[in-house]
Write a protein that holds these residues in place. Structure first.
Motif, short mmCIF file in Angstrom:
data_model
loop_
_atom_site.label_atom_id
_atom_site.label_comp_id
_atom_site.label_asym_id
_atom_site.label_seq_id
_atom_site.Cartn_x
_atom_site.Cartn_y
_atom_site.Cartn_z
N PHE A 1 0.93 -1.09 0.02
CA PHE A 1 -0.01 -0.05 -0.17
C PHE A 1 0.72 1.20 0.00
O PHE A 1 0.70 2.32 -0.73
CB PHE A 1 -0.78 0.08 1.18
N ARG A 2 1.84 1.23 0.89
CA ARG A 2 2.75 2.52 1.05
C ARG A 2 3.34 2.78 -0.40
O ARG A 2 3.16 3.89 -0.95
CB ARG A 2 3.84 2.06 1.78
N ILE B 1 -8.45 -10.87 -10.68
CA ILE B 1 -7.65 -10.92 -9.98
C ILE B 1 -8.19 -11.49 -8.14
O ILE B 1 -7.95 -12.62 -7.80
CB ILE B 1 -5.94 -10.12 -9.63
N VAL B 2 -8.85 -10.48 -8.09
CA VAL B 2 -9.69 -10.53 -6.56
C VAL B 2 -10.54 -11.49 -6.80
O VAL B 2 -10.83 -12.27 -5.74
CB VAL B 2 -10.26 -9.17 -6.34
N GLY C 1 -10.85 -15.18 -4.40
CA GLY C 1 -11.94 -15.23 -3.58
C GLY C 1 -11.98 -14.14 -2.47
O GLY C 1 -12.22 -14.22 -1.35
N GLU C 2 -11.50 -12.91 -3.08
CA GLU C 2 -11.33 -11.71 -2.18
C GLU C 2 -12.28 -10.71 -2.52
O GLU C 2 -13.22 -10.87 -3.65
CB GLU C 2 -10.04 -11.10 -2.23
N THR C 3 -12.37 -9.67 -1.87
CA THR C 3 -13.12 -8.50 -2.40
C THR C 3 -12.03 -7.33 -2.60
O THR C 3 -10.88 -7.26 -2.37
CB THR C 3 -14.04 -7.95 -1.02
N PRO C 4 -12.57 -6.21 -3.50
CA PRO C 4 -11.48 -5.29 -3.69
C PRO C 4 -11.10 -4.42 -2.65
O PRO C 4 -11.87 -4.27 -1.67
CB PRO C 4 -12.65 -4.23 -4.66
N ALA D 1 -7.17 -4.55 -6.94
CA ALA D 1 -6.06 -5.77 -6.48
C ALA D 1 -4.82 -5.04 -6.00
O ALA D 1 -3.79 -5.64 -5.92
CB ALA D 1 -5.80 -6.82 -7.55
N ILE D 2 -4.91 -3.88 -5.58
CA ILE D 2 -3.76 -2.89 -5.26
C ILE D 2 -3.11 -3.56 -4.21
O ILE D 2 -1.75 -3.19 -3.72
CB ILE D 2 -4.02 -1.57 -5.11
N HIS D 3 -3.63 -4.38 -3.20
CA HIS D 3 -2.99 -4.96 -1.95
C HIS D 3 -2.09 -6.10 -2.42
O HIS D 3 -1.20 -6.61 -1.68
CB HIS D 3 -4.19 -5.52 -1.09
#
Lengths: 257, 473
Positions: free
Chosen positions: B25-26, B140-141, B145-148, B155-157
């Protein structure tokens, strides 16, 4: 922001000082040095003893009735037309801007509104109203400035502290990475979200340490308590100081015999 | 603290403890801030543009009911079928019904935060319909199986290595590569067929133009254009606040949105959708639907302060510049919309019981308000919603107002107010503290002292020193 009111102020004979609760208890030197700077300019400084806190902690926590109770106590202490100087961008902004929201619809709104036009942050007042001329008598020193978010974004006075420090001939102002980013204090935020606050102040002192100033000055004691405490905890030699104290210390002429 | 508030704190701690999240994130936020700054070299131009953007959005909201009727009429004239949904359940039912009428097997999706708000993918999958995300980040998300974790960059994480590992794990016959272009090509290859096979293409809307009945959709990958043109049926879902009056109104918003969001002068694709395939035309969808979702927006609308939240054009600049978001990332918030805008929007959409703790996760540094392209007073709204969260008021427009109120905290503030409203009492307390000089390192001070030395009380207060100086009233 306060330019309209600045034009009408002129150079006053007398001002009030709103010392803030943090300065009162933890940084009284900053308050006394503010008074000394103003008095040296020939201005009488009135410090009403009934003052306590601007009310911001409760206001930012959502307890607006309690905030109003405390704010009301301050409003009554500054009658007349004299400017009210706060050596804190955050508290000054509370009284200048947020009181208007806090008192909207209240019977004393007009009084609060009148007061809000007379509120000045210290460096803003020194630069824009007094056009203060400083003679630096101190030894060479590297100084970094941390401007509080409220001084920067709500009061719009970041440039004033810089101008003051730059006017000190023997001081080299040094910057640091992500200088405009919040230090993580945020008042009750530092308690309610202690882990995030700790992460933020750790990053902040990393960047300050990296630019190696002799001293870090600021106009807000909340940030200074936060940053200074974190610097001290890691054994850094960088001291923090309120900008009023730096200015006074470096420009105070020793009494001649 | 109620359960959602406790869980919020747990997610925050997990994020802070995850070095990958911190680094990803940084780095990403630093990059986005620099790109935005480079896009607005002229501060005066930026401020004027923000004024204009804010004026367009405020004007549209001021006349929202009329503009929505106009939008409906002009869309219908263009052959777009307009649906109104008061709730997420209604919106999901409308979309499901459309999909079932047209093959009922698969939906290809362009990026849409409103569809996230609806949890549309789950709803369709529960009814045996495949819903495939075609925006690379969303893909990608979905694969993970994730959320934005960000409204613009879902998918910035994840960093490239994490995406590479995910592709190897989830996709057949994929070799590990950290080459971003190669990874993009893999996704593109898999998705291309899906555009042609899908029964329905589903997209969001950036701006809906009332005067012309045009749906404006901006994107960078071309997947939005394919989604809205290749399948026989296009369904656009959007919140009712996305309407603007005229085509001219879009100009300042189009200038502000990509520059604020990703630091681009303009997106690669700007789609202006004005209806289904006309007679004699060889391509384009045969049917276009517009689903207008309320989901609590009209409740915010009636309150002049809360209404400002609806000005949002979903650029994500507030999260890019938020020092808290940069530390904890989007998932920690636990809501569809993270960051500063999410902190003020989520309590309005979900209520203070579920989301009332979110506005507290801010230092009120004002960075969000400083960059918001349409001048939403986010810091002020954070304070307003903190008040809503701890103030029980049956007349409040915010659901579950007062749900975060705790008796002990309320008592502490009452005591604090008493001390600070009575100078004699304040004087007694502060003089006593300074006489003892030290404060006990318990409770809040303990947390404070984990990375800082405790604050030192001065030997004499400023009140005492000023009294001694005599220049006092």
């Amino acid at each position: 922001m306060s330019h309209a009111s600045l034009a009408t102020v002129g150079r006053p004979r007398r001002v009030y000082l709103f010392g803030t609760c943090l300065i009162d208890l933890f940084f009284p030197d900053a308050g006394v040095d503010s008074v000394r700077l103003l008095e040296r300019e020939g201005i009488e400084v009135v410090y009403p003893q009934g003052q306590t806190c601007c009310g911001q902690p409760a206001y930012n926590s959502g307890y607006h009735e309690d905030a109003r109770t405390v704010a009301r106590q301050q409003v009554s202490l500054f009658p007349g037309d004299d400017p009210v100087i706060g050596p804190s961008g955050s508290c000054a902004s509370m009284m200048k801007h947020h009181y208007l929201d806090l008192f909207r619809g209240e019977p004393d709104f007009a009084e609060v509104q009148a007061l809000s036009t007379r509120i000045f942050e210290l460096t803003e007042f020194l630069v824009r109203v007094l056009n203060i001329d400083l003679k630096d008598l101190g030894a060479p020193q590297k100084v970094a400035i941390h401007t509080s978010c409220h001084a920067r974004r709500e009061m719009g006075v970041a440039g004033d502290a810089e101008q003051l420090v730059d006017s000190l001939g023997n001081v080299e102002r040094v910057g640091f990475e992500r200088q405009t980013e919040c230090c993580g204090f945020g008042g009750t935020f530092a308690v309610k979200h202690a882990p995030i606050s700790a992460a933020m102040v750790t990053d902040k002192v990393d960047t300050i340490d990296a630019s190696a100033p002799d001293r870090l000055v600021g106009g807000d004691c909340g940030c200074l308590m936060n940053i200074g405490g974190a610097l001290e905890k890691r054994g850094s030699s960088i001291r923090v100081q309120h900008i009023a104290s730096l200015l006074w210390e470096r420009t105070d002429e020793p009494p001649s015999n | 603290m109620n359960r959602p508030a406790t869980e919020f704190k747990e997610r925050i701690q997990r994020a802070l403890d995850d070095p990958q999240i911190r680094t990803n994130f940084r780095r990403a936020m630093d990059g986005l801030m620099a790109k935005r700054a480079a896009m607005f070299p002229d501060a005066d131009e930026l401020e004027q543009l923000r004024d204009l953007g804010a004026a367009v959005r405020r004007n549209a909201l001021a006349r929202l009911p009329g503009l929505l009727e106009k939008l409906e009429a002009n869309c219908q004239r263009n052959g777009i079928i307009v649906h109104w949904a008061e709730s997420v359940a209604e919106a999901n039912a409308i979309v499901l019904d459309i999909v079932r009428k047209h093959g009922g097997k698969s939906v290809i999706k362009g990026k849409s935060m409103v569809s996230e708000e609806m949890e549309l993918n789950h709803h369709l999958e529960a009814h045996g319909i495949e819903a495939l995300e075609s925006d690379l980040g969303e893909y990608i998300v979905q694969l993970a199986g994730e959320t934005p974790s960000h409204i613009i960059m879902p998918a910035i994480h994840k960093n490239t290595r994490q995406i590479a590992e995910l592709f190897v794990e989830k996709l057949d016959g994929v070799e590990f590569t950290e080459d971003a272009e190669a990874l993009t090509a893999i996704a593109r290859g898999l998705l291309r067929r899906k555009f042609l096979d899908a029964d329905v293409g589903l997209s969001g809307v950036n701006f809906a133009v009332a005067e012309t009945g045009t749906l404006c959709l901006i994107e960078n990958e071309g997947n939005g254009r394919l989604t809205t043109t290749a399948p026989d049926v296009h369904v656009a879902v959007t919140g009712i606040e996305k309407v603007v009056e005229t085509l001219d109104d879009i100009t300042p918003l189009l200038s502000l949105l990509p520059r604020s969001a990703t630091g681009q002068g303009i997106t690669t694709y700007v789609n202006m959708i004005s209806g289904p395939r006309k007679q004699g035309e060889r391509d384009g969808p045969r049917e276009v639907h517009l689903v207008l979702l309320d989901n609590g927006r009209t409740t915010s609308y009636v309150d002049p302060e809360l209404r400002t939240t609806l000005q949002c054009i979903r650029c994500g600049a507030c999260m890019n510049h938020c020092p808290v978001y940069a530390r904890i990332g989007g998932h920690a918030y636990g809501t569809v919309y993270p960051g500063p805008i999410g902190e003020i929007l989520s309590p309005q959409l979900l209520g203070c019981d579920e989301a009332g703790a979110l506005p507290g996760a801010s230092t009120l540094c004002g960075a969000c308000g400083e960059v918001c392209p349409v001048r939403i007073p986010i810091p002020k709204m954070l304070v307003r919603l903190r008040r809503e969260a701890v103030t029980r008021d049956a007349a409040s427009p915010v659901k579950d107002a007062g749900a975060q109120r705790s008796t002990s905290e309320a008592l502490i503030w009452k005591a604090w107010a008493r001390i600070h409203a009575v100078p004699g009492l304040y004087s007694l307390v502060t003089r006593t503290a300074s006489a003892f000089k030290k404060m006990p390192v318990v409770g809040p001070l303990k947390a404070w002292s984990s990375v800082r030395t405790p604050p030192r009380v001065a030997g004499r207060t400023l009140h005492q020193r000023m009294a001694a100086r005599g220049s006092t009233k």
